[in-house]
Write a protein that holds these residues in place. Structure first.
Motif, PDB file in Angstrom:
ATOM      1  N   ARG A   1      52.788  43.912  48.058  1.00 43.13           N
ATOM      2  CA  ARG A   1      51.498  44.081  47.368  1.00 43.13           C
ATOM      3  C   ARG A   1      51.660  44.775  46.026  1.00 43.13           C
TER       4      ARG A   1
ATOM      5  N   VAL B   1      53.351  26.857  41.991  1.00 39.50           N
ATOM      6  CA  VAL B   1      52.170  27.724  42.043  1.00 39.50           C
ATOM      7  C   VAL B   1      51.535  27.876  40.660  1.00 39.50           C
TER       8      VAL B   1
ATOM      9  N   VAL C   1      50.998  25.938  37.631  1.00 40.56           N
ATOM     10  CA  VAL C   1      51.095  24.550  37.182  1.00 40.56           C
ATOM     11  C   VAL C   1      50.135  24.361  36.005  1.00 40.56           C
TER      12      VAL C   1
ATOM     13  N   ILE D   1      42.547  40.618  43.109  1.00 46.44           N
ATOM     14  CA  ILE D   1      42.820  39.287  43.649  1.00 46.44           C
ATOM     15  C   ILE D   1      41.822  38.945  44.754  1.00 46.44           C
TER      16      ILE D   1
ATOM     17  N   ARG E   1      41.868  37.264  39.726  1.00 46.16           N
ATOM     18  CA  ARG E   1      42.549  36.012  40.050  1.00 46.16           C
ATOM     19  C   ARG E   1      42.109  35.537  41.429  1.00 46.16           C
TER      20      ARG E   1
ATOM     21  N   ARG F   1      43.583  33.331  44.691  1.00 46.58           N
ATOM     22  CA  ARG F   1      44.715  32.670  45.342  1.00 46.58           C
ATOM     23  C   ARG F   1      44.204  31.920  46.568  1.00 46.58           C
TER      24      ARG F   1
ATOM     25  N   TYR G   1      43.720  27.289  35.111  1.00 45.80           N
ATOM     26  CA  TYR G   1      45.096  27.319  35.622  1.00 45.80           C
ATOM     27  C   TYR G   1      45.786  28.670  35.464  1.00 45.80           C
ATOM     28  N   ASN G   2      45.212  29.576  34.679  1.00 45.64           N
ATOM     29  CA  ASN G   2      45.761  30.932  34.658  1.00 45.64           C
ATOM     30  C   ASN G   2      45.096  31.846  35.686  1.00 45.64           C
ATOM     31  N   HIS G   3      44.017  31.382  36.274  1.00 47.31           N
ATOM     32  CA  HIS G   3      43.224  32.257  37.143  1.00 47.31           C
ATOM     33  C   HIS G   3      43.199  31.841  38.609  1.00 47.31           C
TER      34      HIS G   3
ATOM     35  N   HIS H   1      45.209  29.868  41.722  1.00 44.26           N
ATOM     36  CA  HIS H   1      46.518  29.357  42.115  1.00 44.26           C
ATOM     37  C   HIS H   1      46.507  28.821  43.538  1.00 44.26           C
ATOM     38  N   LEU H   2      47.057  27.628  43.692  1.00 42.98           N
ATOM     39  CA  LEU H   2      47.257  27.049  45.021  1.00 42.98           C
ATOM     40  C   LEU H   2      48.628  27.510  45.483  1.00 42.98           C
TER      41      LEU H   2
ATOM     42  N   LYS I   1      47.385  41.743  49.782  1.00 39.30           N
ATOM     43  CA  LYS I   1      47.502  41.719  48.317  1.00 39.30           C
ATOM     44  C   LYS I   1      46.128  41.565  47.667  1.00 39.30           C
TER      45      LYS I   1
END
Lengths: 297, 416
Positions: A127, A267, A269, B200, B231, B233, B254-256, B258-259, B272
């Motif tokens: 973390r 991840v 992209v 996150i 962000r 995730r 794409y900056n924020h 995420h897959l 996290k």
């Protein structure tokens, strides 16, 4: 499995035949000082066990027998929290890990028969890395990100760089790639530039101006129209991205290393741009370095 | 006692598999527990199974892919079941062989089609428990009818929510069958809870339509406009991956956003985050909600049928928002981002209030149910002669019906 992925399967003789629930399992934590602590369980009958870190051969290189791989040994100490578990801390005082993927093994010692065992991953508490709380890096930069290999073993990705340009947000708009980042271990001087170099010996280079945002922060724009695509050359062509901090300072690779994501490629992209006869997209390599791919349409 | 679970595929990924592993592992502390997986396609399960639980498979796709009986449509497993395509005469045979040979005290089916097997072929001396991990109302009418015909032969039906248990009591005529809610359990995380300081938002689940990750991504576009430091995730894999990726690009996120791909164990990922988000249009239970809460995250979830509202208390340990409403969702996320104290308070409440889903409380409920069922079985034992005869008449009738319908099913399979 993705055929282009790193050679993550390691059908090694030692311990490789045991089912995973019979193998030692390690939890790990990265703390605010950047120390990576592993705690290994499932080592019944072990006596003065040692942790072995073995560098995996790079993809596309010849297979190296497990015993012949570069190996670091670290003593495991009994865990102060839980009897029967063993602990090792990897930090500045420990072994220096060269860049690559280090598979984690244990030599149990004591009354255990048989040899070294691979370690499977338990809980990985990263973390600190995810929150952007990466401790102020000490140069040369040493990054260790523990991860689970595709076939489910414990491994550590390591980077070791004298200086480093950490990529932040990337923006693709109107045929231009804008990169923001932070330079560590070198100072931006007058005439600092970003450099794109086509991969391969003697590949052409393209330079672009770089804006110094203060305290190592930088921004640069790469106009896709300035990247030549040689129809006689490789297709796709890969352009690696560097900074030239200025003066006589050596060029610095732009990469994204300072977080918890061991493999950036799938991840992070970014959009693909069509330009004339080519398509262009920025991406992270298997080593998490920033590059630009140019392919014929 | 000896307890057997009958599971579709212990080697896959999904809520039913995970919760069955959890319950089996917790029960194995005091009982002899095995999981019987109808299917197997890889060496080891994706999720970690307690070493005290025995695992075995009835068919193995790696070596029996071309088994001739696989080409022939299943006759016992109902054609209206979602997984019918993966069942065949081979599974019919293997499951029947397995069930009739069992010496367990309790046998538990974990999906409608397997509950049908259990009802028709389960060892009569054992307590037969059909678990419903989906919902009765979500089943197509043909499946509901198939279940109606045989479920009365089970000893108990367990649902994962009280709302679904009510639906069974109201809509199915099952005299003598205990219907009760047995929620999924989530073990205590090995890691310290999230501290709520990060930036996150985390979502986790298969990337399929019903999870509506598209709504989450659109809502996040609104969030980023005000809070670009946060962000999102999204953990998991599935058919929607490419579509979601395209949406992220279209919205310039794409900056924020995420897959992240599939991760196991997921708890190291929850910690996290500082907020969890669930946008499903349908959650029979809502396993990820409990997992996130057990890691100390407040969850913003859609109030879809049935799980979320039984797990989350709106405004106390999370938020409930309407399905498909990206504006309200974005508002609820922003409320938690703007107000650190609120986020910390809700996170602490989530941690405390989710303990009721720990293995301890859930196993107690399960043991109590099994004990009750076994007790009433033995007291009834003396008079089962009549039951048995009647049951066998039913069985013959069912078999005749099954045969009569078999050609129809074969036809359906060919048309697919």
């Amino acid at each position: 499995m993705n055929p282009s992925s790193v050679n993550d399967t390691t059908p090694d003789a030692t311990g490789g035949d045991l089912p995973k629930d019979k193998l030692p399992r390690a939890d790990c934590t990265v703390d605010a000082t950047g120390t990576l602590t592993l705690e290994v369980g499932g080592l019944r009958g072990a006596d003065r066990p040692r942790l072995l870190l073995r560098l995996r051969p790079k993809r596309g290189t010849e297979q190296v027998a497990v015993a012949d791989r570069a190996t670091h040994e670290v003593d495991l100490a009994p865990s102060p929290d839980e009897p029967g578990r063993w602990r090792a801390a990897l930090n500045g005082g420990g072994p220096v890990l060269d860049e690559g993927r280090w598979d984690v093994w244990v030599a149990p010692g004591g009354s255990t028969t048989g040899g070294e065992l691979r370690v499977v991953p338990g809980a990985r508490d990263l973390r600190i890395l995810a929150s952007g709380g990466f401790p102020d890096p000490v140069l040369p930069l040493e990054v260790r990100v523990p991860y689970a290999t595709k076939d489910g073993y414990f491994s550590i990705r390591a980077w070791r760089r004298p200086s480093h340009a950490e990529a932040g947000d990337l923006t693709v708009r109107d045929g231009t790639l804008t990169v923001t980042g932070r330079l560590l271990g070198a100072r931006l001087g007058r005439g600092a530039r970003a450099l794109l170099k086509r991969r391969g010996k003697g590949g052409p280079q393209v330079e672009t101006r770089l804006a110094d945002e203060g305290q190592g922060a930088f921004t640069f724009r790469a106009d896709y129209a300035d990247i030549p695509h040689d129809v006689q050359g490789p297709d796709p062509a890969y352009w690696d991205v560097y900074l030239k901090p200025g003066g006589r300072t050596a060029r610095v690779r732009v990469a994204r290393l300072l977080d918890d994501v061991a493999d950036k490629k799938t991840v992070f992209v970014y959009p693909t741009t069509e330009l004339g006869q080519v398509t262009i997209r920025p991406y992270y390599t298997l080593d998490n370095d920033l590059a630009v791919q140019v392919s014929a349409r | 006692m000896k307890i057997s679970f009958l599971l579709h595929n212990a080697y896959g990924i999904g809520g039913t598999i995970k919760t069955t592993f959890n319950l089996a592992g917790a029960l194995a502390e005091r009982h002899e527990v095995e999981i019987i997986s109808v299917h197997r396609h890889r060496e080891e399960p994706n999720f970690t199974l307690d070493t005290k639980v025995r695992l075995r498979a009835l068919t193995d796709q790696r070596v029996e892919k071309d088994h001739p009986l696989r080409q022939r449509a299943a006759k016992v497993f109902p054609a209206s079941e979602y997984r019918y395509d993966q069942y065949s005469e081979l599974t019919d045979q293997r499951i029947e062989e397995c069930l009739t040979g069992l010496t367990s005290d309790v046998v538990i089916g974990t999906r409608p089609g397997l509950n049908v097997h259990l009802a028709l072929q389960g060892p009569r001396g054992a307590a037969l428990v059909g678990q419903e991990h989906l919902t009765l109302d979500g089943h197509p009418p043909a499946l509901r009818n198939a279940l109606r015909a045989v479920y009365p032969r089970l000893d108990a039906i367990t649902t994962v929510t009280r709302a679904d248990a009510d639906a069974y009591r109201r809509k199915m005529r099952m005299p003598g069958v205990r219907v009760t809610a047995l929620p999924n359990s989530v073990p205590e995380p090995r890691l310290a809870p999230a501290d709520g300081e990060g930036r996150i938002v985390i979502a986790a689940g298969r990337l399929v339509r019903s999870k509506r990750h598209d709504v989450l991504i659109r809502a996040f576009a609104r969030v980023v406009a005000e809070r670009p430091d946060w962000r999102l995730r999204i953990y998991g894999k599935g058919d929607e991956h490419d579509r979601l990726r395209a949406l992220i690009e279209e919205l310039g996120l794409y900056n924020h956003v995420h897959l992240m791909g599939a991760y196991s164990p997921i708890e190291a990922e929850w910690v996290k985050g500082s907020i969890a988000a669930v946008t499903s249009s349908f959650e029979p239970f809502g396993m990820t909600i409990v997992e996130a809460m057990r890691c100390g995250l407040p969850v913003v979830s859609t109030n879809c049928p049935y799980g979320p509202a039984e797990i989350i208390e709106d405004g106390v340990d999370g938020r409930l928002v309407p399905v498909g409403d990206e504006e309200t969702l974005a508002g609820a996320l922003l409320d938690l981002m703007r107000d650190d104290a609120l986020r910390h308070r809700m996170g602490a409440a989530a941690l405390a209030r989710s303990r009721r889903y720990g293995p301890g409380p859930i196993v107690e409920q399960a043991e109590e149910l099994f004990d009750d069922l076994l007790r009433s079985k033995t007291t009834r034992g003396r008079i089962t002669g009549a039951f048995r005869r009647r049951a066998s008449v039913h069985a013959i009738k069912d078999a005749a019906l099954t045969l009569a319908f078999a050609p129809l099913r074969t036809l359906r399979k060919v048309k697919r």
